[in-house]
Design an enzyme around this catalytic site. Structure first.
Site, short mmCIF file in Angstrom:
data_model
loop_
_atom_site.label_atom_id
_atom_site.label_comp_id
_atom_site.label_asym_id
_atom_site.label_seq_id
_atom_site.Cartn_x
_atom_site.Cartn_y
_atom_site.Cartn_z
N GLU A 77 7.77 16.34 16.12
CA GLU A 77 8.37 16.14 14.80
C GLU A 77 7.69 17.06 13.79
OE1 GLU A 77 9.83 12.39 12.14
OE2 GLU A 77 7.76 12.31 12.86
N LYS A 117 0.86 -1.19 0.00
CA LYS A 117 0.00 0.00 0.00
C LYS A 117 0.90 1.24 0.00
CE LYS A 117 -2.71 3.39 1.64
NZ LYS A 117 -2.22 4.76 1.68
N CYS A 174 12.78 10.64 8.57
CA CYS A 174 12.53 10.23 9.95
C CYS A 174 13.74 10.45 10.84
CB CYS A 174 12.10 8.76 10.00
SG CYS A 174 13.24 7.62 9.19
N GLU A 219 8.59 1.37 11.72
CA GLU A 219 9.67 2.35 11.65
C GLU A 219 8.99 3.72 11.68
OE1 GLU A 219 12.05 1.45 8.18
OE2 GLU A 219 11.52 -0.67 8.38
N SER A 229 4.57 8.00 10.36
CA SER A 229 4.48 8.76 11.61
C SER A 229 4.14 7.85 12.79
CB SER A 229 3.42 9.84 11.49
OG SER A 229 2.12 9.27 11.50
#
Length: 489
Positions: free
Chosen positions: A391, A175, A285, A250, A229
């Site tokens: 973040e 996906k 990230c 992750e 996220s």
């Protein structure tokens, strides 16, 4: 407008509902293609196709050497396709062409070859239980795995995850992020050219709230790998508990980059800048978004870093001279702009940057509708500010001073995240001391964001679940162990 189709069971097809989504070129803000707006029914068809491919033995029935040879042929094809695949990738998500073409895709090909080598060398073990008993372990594929790909680096993540899962013997449903799908759908053409079994790899495009949720709750999927996220990762965990799915997550980060007074400041300025600003506009990230600087050099370092940041050319990602491209999509652009406002509201001092498209791109330029933010540096004295803790996922760095090694470590660890960290020093003993105490899955000394497929990659705390995406044991993440005990005496 170009049209890209799902790839299910070796065939290209629209969503069963007939619905579509537009995909936008972030450098211009204009829609340039459309992709299927798939749903749960499309996911179910893809899972069934993957299960048939797995059960057929067309892939699992190959020897490890045969699978490795097929993967190496795929790596060669990926490398040969770098020019046209990189153009689709850059147009779809805005990462500068000079990186997608000359770094990311060639690097992905090398990673596929590494994983092919792991497949050939996968081993179990024998265990001495007692006389008359023979015990051994073996690693077996999960079956059908699902890969949920982020929008900030679609192709390299797609290639790495698919290669690892295939090397382990699985079938796959992918996906992509709805904001950056085109390059992945385009890359599936290589599976046809190389004669991979139909249904071994399937790609279903659509919204996370529909396709992602259907994947998370589907009983036919044995493992999900998600990169994105922390908030979305938490949602997937909640959905996956229904079927006790195995997850490899992750997630996000708010990574510190620590500069000690004895550092090579020229190297540190370049490394810190590359860690947060270039080439992907801070959309990584592992971005070193918190710059912790020894108080004795704080003003000097910020002045030098600001000058370096201001020299970065922001513009058209298709131009090989561009140093930094746009934010990858409009929603993220608005998020970054909101943090620019928040930084000012929280009392942070704007050292450089803080400009957006209206100020950076001239009237009449085809880029005027794009999503641009220039390299931005805030100076703060409080690590509890929201811009210090949350973040941002954009080219926005927050600089804080520290007065001792102990304080630097405390500041570095003082976030919910633990993905990455960097430090700059000429003192080898300090490098070892600080590295040992940083709560991060990846630590760099006198460099930043250096990645290699032979090194494990994973996060601590809310940056992931501890799984390792790379390294010599990477295939184990995509397999189940089996212990066998035989009485032979």
């Amino acid at each position: 407008m170009q049209e890209f189709l799902n790839y299910i069971g070796g065939e290209r097809c629209p969503a069963r509902s007939g619905a579509w989504l537009e995909t936008v070129d972030p450098s211009t803000g204009q829609a340039w293609a459309r992709i299927p707006a798939s749903g749960a029914e499309d996911v179910d068809v893809a899972v069934q196709a993957a299960q048939r491919a797995f059960d057929s033995g067309a892939w699992t029935g190959l020897s490890s050497a045969e699978r490795a040879a097929k993967l190496r042929a795929w790596a060669d094809a990926v490398e040969a396709s770098a020019e046209w695949l990189s153009e689709v990738e850059t147009r779809d998500n805005g990462r500068p062409l000079r990186e997608t073409r000359f770094a990311q895709i060639p690097g992905a090909a090398m990673q596929i070859r590494y994983l092919a080598g792991l497949a050939e060398n996968l081993q179990g073990s024998t265990v001495d239980i007692r006389p008359g008993a023979f015990a051994y372990t073996r690693w077996e594929p999960v079956g059908v795995t699902a890969l949920i790909i982020p929008w900030n680096g679609p192709l390299p993540v797609f290639f790495a995850k698919v290669a690892a899962s295939l090397a382990a013997g699985n079938a796959i449903v992918v996906k992509p992020a709805q904001q950056a799908t085109a390059s992945i759908l385009e890359a599936t053409r290589l599976f046809d050219e190389l004669g991979f079994p139909p249904g071994l790899v399937n790609v279903v495009s659509g919204r996370g709230s529909e396709v992602g949720d259907a994947i998370a709750g589907h009983p036919g999927i044995g493992k999900i790998s998600f990169t994105g996220s922390t908030a979305t990762g938490r949602s997937i965990m909640q959905r996956a508990t229904v079927n006790i799915k195995n997850l490899l997550l992750e997630l996000g980060g708010k990574s510190p980059n620590i500069v000690f007074a004895d550092a090579d400041l020229d190297a540190a300025v370049t490394g810190v800048s590359a860690g947060i600003f270039t080439p992907n506009a801070g959309q990584a990230c592992v971005a070193g978004s918190r710059v912790l600087v020894d108080a004795s050099i704080y003003d000097e370092f910020l002045e030098r870093l600001a000058a370096h940041a201001a020299s970065i050319e922001v513009g058209d990602p298709m131009d090989l001279s561009t140093g930094m491209g746009p934010i990858a999509n409009e929603a993220q652009y608005e998020t970054v702009r909101s943090y620019l406002r928040l930084g000012r509201e929280e009392g942070a001092r704007l050292v450089t940057g803080g400009h957006t498209t209206e100020e950076l791109i001239k009237d009449g330029s085809p880029l005027r509708g794009g999503f641009y933010v220039d390299p931005t540096l805030f100076a703060v004295d409080d690590n509890r500010l929201r811009i210090s803790q949350e973040e941002i996922f954009g080219p926005v760095a927050v600089a804080l001073p520290f007065n001792s090694e102990e304080q630097a470590i405390e500041l570095a660890n003082d976030t919910p995240f633990g993905l990455a960290a960097g430090l700059w020093t000429k003192d080898l003993r300090r490098a070892h001391r600080v590295t040992d105490r940083l709560r991060a899955g990846n630590v760099w000394v006198n460099t930043y964001k250096a990645m290699h497929w032979a090194l494990p990659f994973g996060g601590h705390k809310q940056s992931g679940n501890g799984g390792t995406a790379n390294g010599s044991t990477a295939l184990h993440e995509w397999m189940d162990p089996k212990a066998v005990w035989m009485n032979v005496g």
